[in-house]
Design a protein around this motif. Structure first.
Motif, PDB file in Angstrom:
ATOM      1  N   ARG A  27       9.838   6.913  -1.974  1.00  0.00           N
ATOM      2  CA  ARG A  27       9.156   5.854  -2.724  1.00  0.00           C
ATOM      3  C   ARG A  27       8.857   6.299  -4.162  1.00  0.00           C
ATOM      4  NH1 ARG A  27       6.575   1.159  -1.383  1.00  0.00           N
ATOM      5  NH2 ARG A  27       5.178   0.431  -2.989  1.00  0.00           N
ATOM      6  N   ALA A  28       8.340   7.497  -4.323  1.00  0.00           N
ATOM      7  CA  ALA A  28       8.015   7.991  -5.662  1.00  0.00           C
ATOM      8  C   ALA A  28       9.268   8.081  -6.541  1.00  0.00           C
ATOM      9  CB  ALA A  28       7.329   9.354  -5.562  1.00  0.00           C
ATOM     10  N   ARG A  29      10.356   8.623  -5.980  1.00  0.00           N
ATOM     11  CA  ARG A  29      11.601   8.747  -6.755  1.00  0.00           C
ATOM     12  C   ARG A  29      12.195   7.381  -7.065  1.00  0.00           C
ATOM     13  NH1 ARG A  29      13.567  11.187  -9.809  1.00  0.00           N
ATOM     14  NH2 ARG A  29      15.650  11.542  -9.061  1.00  0.00           N
ATOM     15  N   MET A  30      12.183   6.463  -6.086  1.00  0.00           N
ATOM     16  CA  MET A  30      12.739   5.122  -6.339  1.00  0.00           C
ATOM     17  C   MET A  30      11.931   4.411  -7.414  1.00  0.00           C
ATOM     18  SD  MET A  30      15.569   4.071  -5.132  1.00  0.00           S
ATOM     19  CE  MET A  30      15.525   2.292  -5.265  1.00  0.00           C
ATOM     20  N   GLU A  31      10.609   4.495  -7.361  1.00  0.00           N
ATOM     21  CA  GLU A  31       9.790   3.850  -8.385  1.00  0.00           C
ATOM     22  C   GLU A  31      10.125   4.405  -9.759  1.00  0.00           C
ATOM     23  OE1 GLU A  31       5.804   4.362  -6.899  1.00  0.00           O
ATOM     24  OE2 GLU A  31       5.940   2.562  -5.658  1.00  0.00           O
ATOM     25  N   GLU A  32      10.332   5.715  -9.833  1.00  0.00           N
ATOM     26  CA  GLU A  32      10.699   6.360 -11.094  1.00  0.00           C
ATOM     27  C   GLU A  32      12.062   5.855 -11.585  1.00  0.00           C
ATOM     28  OE1 GLU A  32      12.053  10.868 -12.062  1.00  0.00           O
ATOM     29  OE2 GLU A  32      10.195  10.654 -10.912  1.00  0.00           O
ATOM     30  N   LEU A  33      13.031   5.762 -10.672  1.00  0.00           N
ATOM     31  CA  LEU A  33      14.372   5.319 -11.044  1.00  0.00           C
ATOM     32  C   LEU A  33      14.437   3.819 -11.338  1.00  0.00           C
ATOM     33  CD1 LEU A  33      16.415   7.423  -8.474  1.00  0.00           C
ATOM     34  CD2 LEU A  33      16.310   7.776 -10.958  1.00  0.00           C
ATOM     35  N   LEU A  34      13.568   3.051 -10.698  1.00  0.00           N
ATOM     36  CA  LEU A  34      13.566   1.599 -10.913  1.00  0.00           C
ATOM     37  C   LEU A  34      12.843   1.199 -12.198  1.00  0.00           C
ATOM     38  CD1 LEU A  34      12.838   0.288  -7.303  1.00  0.00           C
ATOM     39  CD2 LEU A  34      14.975   0.049  -8.596  1.00  0.00           C
ATOM     40  N   ARG A  35      11.931   2.033 -12.662  1.00  0.00           N
ATOM     41  CA  ARG A  35      11.114   1.694 -13.827  1.00  0.00           C
ATOM     42  C   ARG A  35      11.949   1.153 -15.006  1.00  0.00           C
ATOM     43  NH1 ARG A  35       8.199   6.197 -14.058  1.00  0.00           N
ATOM     44  NH2 ARG A  35       6.958   5.435 -12.342  1.00  0.00           N
ATOM     45  N   PRO A  36      13.052   1.800 -15.386  1.00  0.00           N
ATOM     46  CA  PRO A  36      13.830   1.273 -16.521  1.00  0.00           C
ATOM     47  C   PRO A  36      14.445  -0.114 -16.271  1.00  0.00           C
ATOM     48  CG  PRO A  36      14.474   3.546 -16.038  1.00  0.00           C
ATOM     49  CD  PRO A  36      13.553   3.096 -14.940  1.00  0.00           C
ATOM     50  N   THR A  37      14.577  -0.500 -14.996  1.00  0.00           N
ATOM     51  CA  THR A  37      15.148  -1.808 -14.673  1.00  0.00           C
ATOM     52  C   THR A  37      14.091  -2.911 -14.678  1.00  0.00           C
ATOM     53  OG1 THR A  37      14.828  -1.681 -12.268  1.00  0.00           O
ATOM     54  CG2 THR A  37      16.856  -0.693 -13.171  1.00  0.00           C
ATOM     55  N   GLY A  38      12.811  -2.520 -14.759  1.00  0.00           N
ATOM     56  CA  GLY A  38      11.734  -3.499 -14.706  1.00  0.00           C
ATOM     57  C   GLY A  38      11.389  -3.934 -13.294  1.00  0.00           C
ATOM     58  N   LEU A  39      11.930  -3.241 -12.310  1.00  0.00           N
ATOM     59  CA  LEU A  39      11.668  -3.585 -10.914  1.00  0.00           C
ATOM     60  C   LEU A  39      10.674  -2.605 -10.310  1.00  0.00           C
ATOM     61  CD1 LEU A  39      15.361  -4.203  -9.812  1.00  0.00           C
ATOM     62  CD2 LEU A  39      13.642  -5.946 -10.306  1.00  0.00           C
ATOM     63  N   ASP A  40      10.067  -3.031  -9.200  1.00  0.00           N
ATOM     64  CA  ASP A  40       9.221  -2.154  -8.402  1.00  0.00           C
ATOM     65  C   ASP A  40       9.789  -2.143  -6.988  1.00  0.00           C
ATOM     66  OD1 ASP A  40       8.465  -4.601  -7.304  1.00  0.00           O
ATOM     67  OD2 ASP A  40       6.505  -4.606  -8.264  1.00  0.00           O
ATOM     68  N   MET A  41       9.161  -1.398  -6.100  1.00  0.00           N
ATOM     69  CA  MET A  41       9.676  -1.276  -4.733  1.00  0.00           C
ATOM     70  C   MET A  41       9.711  -2.622  -4.000  1.00  0.00           C
ATOM     71  SD  MET A  41      10.842   1.681  -3.969  1.00  0.00           S
ATOM     72  CE  MET A  41      10.865   1.700  -2.191  1.00  0.00           C
ATOM     73  N   ALA A  42       8.713  -3.429  -4.192  1.00  0.00           N
ATOM     74  CA  ALA A  42       8.685  -4.729  -3.503  1.00  0.00           C
ATOM     75  C   ALA A  42       9.875  -5.586  -3.933  1.00  0.00           C
ATOM     76  CB  ALA A  42       7.374  -5.446  -3.794  1.00  0.00           C
ATOM     77  N   ARG A  43      10.130  -5.649  -5.216  1.00  0.00           N
ATOM     78  CA  ARG A  43      11.266  -6.434  -5.715  1.00  0.00           C
ATOM     79  C   ARG A  43      12.590  -5.813  -5.283  1.00  0.00           C
ATOM     80  NH1 ARG A  43       9.862  -9.253 -11.228  1.00  0.00           N
ATOM     81  NH2 ARG A  43       7.702  -9.746 -10.845  1.00  0.00           N
ATOM     82  N   TRP A  44      12.637  -4.488  -5.274  1.00  0.00           N
ATOM     83  CA  TRP A  44      13.841  -3.796  -4.822  1.00  0.00           C
ATOM     84  C   TRP A  44      14.165  -4.197  -3.387  1.00  0.00           C
ATOM     85  CZ3 TRP A  44      18.282  -1.667  -4.523  1.00  0.00           C
ATOM     86  CH2 TRP A  44      18.617  -0.786  -3.499  1.00  0.00           C
ATOM     87  N   ARG A  45      13.164  -4.247  -2.528  1.00  0.00           N
ATOM     88  CA  ARG A  45      13.408  -4.599  -1.131  1.00  0.00           C
ATOM     89  C   ARG A  45      13.924  -6.029  -0.994  1.00  0.00           C
ATOM     90  NH1 ARG A  45       8.241  -1.326   0.673  1.00  0.00           N
ATOM     91  NH2 ARG A  45       9.250   0.651   1.115  1.00  0.00           N
ATOM     92  N   VAL A  46      13.418  -6.924  -1.804  1.00  0.00           N
ATOM     93  CA  VAL A  46      13.927  -8.307  -1.793  1.00  0.00           C
ATOM     94  C   VAL A  46      15.389  -8.314  -2.226  1.00  0.00           C
ATOM     95  CG1 VAL A  46      13.723 -10.593  -2.840  1.00  0.00           C
ATOM     96  CG2 VAL A  46      11.657  -9.342  -2.172  1.00  0.00           C
ATOM     97  N   LEU A  47      15.678  -7.642  -3.346  1.00  0.00           N
ATOM     98  CA  LEU A  47      17.046  -7.607  -3.853  1.00  0.00           C
ATOM     99  C   LEU A  47      17.992  -6.942  -2.854  1.00  0.00           C
ATOM    100  CD1 LEU A  47      16.408  -6.676  -7.589  1.00  0.00           C
ATOM    101  CD2 LEU A  47      16.997  -8.917  -6.658  1.00  0.00           C
ATOM    102  N   MET A  48      17.535  -5.878  -2.198  1.00  0.00           N
ATOM    103  CA  MET A  48      18.349  -5.172  -1.213  1.00  0.00           C
ATOM    104  C   MET A  48      18.686  -6.100  -0.047  1.00  0.00           C
ATOM    105  SD  MET A  48      17.507  -1.566   0.717  1.00  0.00           S
ATOM    106  CE  MET A  48      16.046  -2.208   1.503  1.00  0.00           C
ATOM    107  N   THR A  49      17.702  -6.842   0.430  1.00  0.00           N
ATOM    108  CA  THR A  49      17.943  -7.772   1.535  1.00  0.00           C
ATOM    109  C   THR A  49      18.927  -8.856   1.127  1.00  0.00           C
ATOM    110  OG1 THR A  49      15.741  -7.363   2.450  1.00  0.00           O
ATOM    111  CG2 THR A  49      16.840  -9.401   3.124  1.00  0.00           C
TER     112      THR A  49
END
Length: 155
Positions: A27-49
């Protein structure tokens, strides 16, 4: 700590300790990697689904994302106002709202998948495809075993 008469366990050999550590680090690494995209973990999970299923109801997304329905509804509403997704009634079941990606959501999803792919490579470095498949199968079994009330045979 004792699990059974013949099995003593320390926190370092407790599987849930390592699951929690791996999950926290992921979670910590994904949040760090997602930051430049403007996404967070919750949005990532929606997009992944939606990347996988293309269209899903809010409740289906909530189930996959392991999120409560009211919380997921708010996440989807924010993503809709950011024009990443749109909601539409499910044909034949108008009370069910489906969620689909917009063009902007597709683009954000592609950027997020790049970050996730890089992290996947880091997380599973040195493991074979069969190691990863075995780990996935074991974790799926654990999740299924924990789905529902404990059985009479449970320790």
């Amino acid at each position: 700590m004792r699990i059974s008469a013949d099995h003593e366990i320390s926190y370092r050999s407790w599987p849930f300790y390592w699951l929690a550590r791996a999950s926290g680090r992921y979670r910590a690494r994904m949040e760090e990697l997602l930051r430049p995209t403007g996404l967070d973990m919750a949005r990532w999970r929606v997009l992944m689904t939606l990347h996988q299923d293309r269209v899903a109801s809010v409740s289906e997304i909530a189930s996959h994302a392991i999120e409560k329905l009211p919380t997921m509804t708010k996440i989807i509403q924010r993503m809709e106002s950011d024009q990443l997704v749109r909601r539409q009634p499910r044909p034949g079941r108008e009370r069910v709202m489906e969620v689909v990606l917009t063009e902007a959501g597709e683009l954000a999803g592609e950027q997020a998948w790049e970050a996730a792919t890089a992290l996947y490579g880091q997380a599973f470095a040195g493991m074979s495809a069969s190691d990863i498949a075995q780990l996935t199968a074991l974790l799926e079994r654990v999740a299924e075993n924990l789905n529902g009330a404990p059985s009479a045979e449970s320790p």
